[in-house]
Design a protein around this motif. Sequence first.
Motif, PDB file in Angstrom:
ATOM      1  N   SER A  30      -3.462  -2.601  24.348  1.00  0.00           N
ATOM      2  CA  SER A  30      -3.634  -1.790  25.455  1.00  0.00           C
ATOM      3  C   SER A  30      -2.225  -2.122  26.175  1.00  0.00           C
ATOM      4  N   ALA A  31      -1.662  -3.648  26.319  1.00  0.00           N
ATOM      5  CA  ALA A  31      -0.681  -3.906  27.098  1.00  0.00           C
ATOM      6  C   ALA A  31       0.612  -3.056  26.267  1.00  0.00           C
ATOM      7  N   GLY A  32       0.494  -3.017  25.140  1.00  0.00           N
ATOM      8  CA  GLY A  32       1.763  -2.506  24.428  1.00  0.00           C
ATOM      9  C   GLY A  32       1.530  -0.737  24.288  1.00  0.00           C
ATOM     10  N   GLY A  33       0.923  -0.279  25.097  1.00  0.00           N
ATOM     11  CA  GLY A  33       0.659   1.212  25.314  1.00  0.00           C
ATOM     12  C   GLY A  33      -0.509   2.040  24.829  1.00  0.00           C
ATOM     13  N   VAL A  34      -1.393   1.278  24.086  1.00  0.00           N
ATOM     14  CA  VAL A  34      -2.377   1.960  23.339  1.00  0.00           C
ATOM     15  C   VAL A  34      -3.610   2.325  24.110  1.00  0.00           C
ATOM     16  N   PRO A  35      -3.659   3.786  24.312  1.00  0.00           N
ATOM     17  CA  PRO A  35      -4.896   4.007  25.367  1.00  0.00           C
ATOM     18  C   PRO A  35      -6.336   3.849  24.618  1.00  0.00           C
ATOM     19  N   GLY A  36      -7.411   3.874  25.548  1.00  0.00           N
ATOM     20  CA  GLY A  36      -8.712   3.780  24.993  1.00  0.00           C
ATOM     21  C   GLY A  36      -9.052   2.613  24.723  1.00  0.00           C
ATOM     22  N   LEU A  37      -8.651   1.348  25.062  1.00  0.00           N
ATOM     23  CA  LEU A  37      -8.863   0.230  24.799  1.00  0.00           C
ATOM     24  C   LEU A  37      -9.583  -0.522  25.735  1.00  0.00           C
TER      25      LEU A  37
ATOM     26  N   PRO B  72       9.009  -0.289  14.806  1.00  0.00           N
ATOM     27  CA  PRO B  72       7.678  -0.384  13.969  1.00  0.00           C
ATOM     28  C   PRO B  72       6.637   0.010  14.471  1.00  0.00           C
ATOM     29  N   THR B  73       5.601   0.693  13.985  1.00  0.00           N
ATOM     30  CA  THR B  73       4.391   0.971  14.697  1.00  0.00           C
ATOM     31  C   THR B  73       3.338  -0.044  14.423  1.00  0.00           C
ATOM     32  N   ARG B  74       3.403  -1.125  13.317  1.00  0.00           N
ATOM     33  CA  ARG B  74       2.421  -1.895  12.689  1.00  0.00           C
ATOM     34  C   ARG B  74       2.418  -3.022  14.062  1.00  0.00           C
ATOM     35  N   TRP B  75       1.057  -3.461  14.421  1.00  0.00           N
ATOM     36  CA  TRP B  75       0.956  -4.459  15.279  1.00  0.00           C
ATOM     37  C   TRP B  75       0.850  -6.035  14.335  1.00  0.00           C
ATOM     38  N   ARG B  76       1.194  -6.991  15.270  1.00  0.00           N
ATOM     39  CA  ARG B  76       1.360  -8.163  14.601  1.00  0.00           C
ATOM     40  C   ARG B  76      -0.190  -8.555  14.851  1.00  0.00           C
ATOM     41  N   LEU B  77      -0.711  -9.332  13.855  1.00  0.00           N
ATOM     42  CA  LEU B  77      -1.920 -10.160  13.872  1.00  0.00           C
ATOM     43  C   LEU B  77      -1.823 -11.391  13.317  1.00  0.00           C
TER      44      LEU B  77
ATOM     45  N   GLU C 266      -6.321   2.978  15.671  1.00  0.00           N
ATOM     46  CA  GLU C 266      -5.222   2.818  15.669  1.00  0.00           C
ATOM     47  C   GLU C 266      -4.575   1.680  14.801  1.00  0.00           C
ATOM     48  N   LEU C 267      -5.493   0.879  14.358  1.00  0.00           N
ATOM     49  CA  LEU C 267      -4.731  -0.277  13.499  1.00  0.00           C
ATOM     50  C   LEU C 267      -4.663   0.699  12.201  1.00  0.00           C
ATOM     51  N   VAL C 268      -5.575   1.465  11.661  1.00  0.00           N
ATOM     52  CA  VAL C 268      -5.532   2.356  10.486  1.00  0.00           C
ATOM     53  C   VAL C 268      -4.573   3.270  10.426  1.00  0.00           C
ATOM     54  N   LEU C 269      -4.395   3.998  11.776  1.00  0.00           N
ATOM     55  CA  LEU C 269      -3.322   5.114  11.630  1.00  0.00           C
ATOM     56  C   LEU C 269      -2.022   4.478  11.681  1.00  0.00           C
ATOM     57  N   SER C 270      -1.927   3.224  12.325  1.00  0.00           N
ATOM     58  CA  SER C 270      -0.560   2.661  12.314  1.00  0.00           C
ATOM     59  C   SER C 270      -0.219   2.033  11.118  1.00  0.00           C
ATOM     60  N   THR C 271      -1.146   1.953  10.118  1.00  0.00           N
ATOM     61  CA  THR C 271      -0.947   1.331   9.145  1.00  0.00           C
ATOM     62  C   THR C 271      -0.924  -0.195   8.910  1.00  0.00           C
ATOM     63  N   THR C 272      -1.487  -0.634  10.155  1.00  0.00           N
ATOM     64  CA  THR C 272      -1.379  -2.293  10.466  1.00  0.00           C
ATOM     65  C   THR C 272      -2.415  -2.814   9.370  1.00  0.00           C
TER      66      THR C 272
ATOM     67  N   SER D 181       0.844  -1.229  -0.080  1.00  0.00           N
ATOM     68  CA  SER D 181       0.069  -0.027   0.007  1.00  0.00           C
ATOM     69  C   SER D 181       0.744   1.111  -0.033  1.00  0.00           C
ATOM     70  N   LEU D 182       0.317   2.302  -0.749  1.00  0.00           N
ATOM     71  CA  LEU D 182       1.071   3.453  -0.708  1.00  0.00           C
ATOM     72  C   LEU D 182       0.928   4.305   0.422  1.00  0.00           C
ATOM     73  N   ALA D 183       0.073   3.785   1.250  1.00  0.00           N
ATOM     74  CA  ALA D 183      -0.315   4.497   2.711  1.00  0.00           C
ATOM     75  C   ALA D 183       0.986   4.476   3.306  1.00  0.00           C
ATOM     76  N   ARG D 184       1.659   3.529   3.229  1.00  0.00           N
ATOM     77  CA  ARG D 184       2.998   3.294   3.926  1.00  0.00           C
ATOM     78  C   ARG D 184       4.195   4.103   3.373  1.00  0.00           C
ATOM     79  N   GLY D 185       4.032   4.967   2.412  1.00  0.00           N
ATOM     80  CA  GLY D 185       5.036   5.725   1.869  1.00  0.00           C
ATOM     81  C   GLY D 185       5.525   5.216   0.503  1.00  0.00           C
ATOM     82  N   VAL D 186       6.232   6.012  -0.120  1.00  0.00           N
ATOM     83  CA  VAL D 186       7.152   5.751  -1.442  1.00  0.00           C
ATOM     84  C   VAL D 186       8.547   5.773  -1.285  1.00  0.00           C
TER      85      VAL D 186
END
Length: 251
Positions: free
Chosen positions: A205-212, A140-145, A232-238, A5-10
């Motif tokens: 949440s354990a990884g530091g993301v608030p509001g969960l 990296p900001t992306r979360w493993r799923l 969070e998943l969209v803004l982190s481009t996960t 995805s180009l959302a992750r830059g070029v």
Amino acid sequence: MNHESLARGVPRTAPGAIVASALTGRLHVDPVEGRTVRFGRNRPNVDLCVGETDPRVSRQHGLLTRRGGHWWVTNTGQLPIRLPRTRWLFRGEDAVPLPRGYTPLFVRGSRDREHLLELYVADDRDAAPRAQHDWVTQPPTRWRLTPDERLMLIVLGQRYLMHEANPQPVSRQQTAQVLAELQPDATWSVKRVEHMIADVRARLSAGGVPGLLREEVGEPVGNALNDNLLRELVLSTTLVPTDLAALDPLC
């Protein structure tokens, strides 16, 4: 073929250059005044093919034009093009300027189907990043799923990936139903969806993301926890718009 995805830059490129990407391919165009890029269904007669299997997409559905130091998008097709913030661009309307950075376009097709065209207009930071030899490496900001978690969250968060103005999560019942249609041999149920969402929220949440967590948002909770999770998943481009291709079997 590169579907990153180009959302992750070029990659590093000249300021003002545009990169356009669809399922059929990707192209890079330098910022030459007057340059035009055609996109649409008719692969032999356009620069980038979009929706080639969908007869509701026009053979030439739109143009990207370099004019006055900016890239502009024009709709030449019969159906509208959806821009971020649920802005619609119709045939015959004035061209819309593209901002620097990432912009997804959604070309309207058959049976409410939308075909993604990703655009990225490079800026100075893309062209010549400053050397950072001694800087501390940023994690990296992306979360493993897991694959099942990713598919479930794509269904749950499809409105966020479509860049709707005020998206809300798909209901757990509808999510389970869609997953059962996508994977009829799997054991998808509302309870499984609920447990999986809770597991992902707890992990982030354990990884530091608030509001969960319920105690963080207060009552009434409503959709707040899942809304915060999906943002969070969209803004982190996960999760990125190209992930919507996982839903194509339903079209």
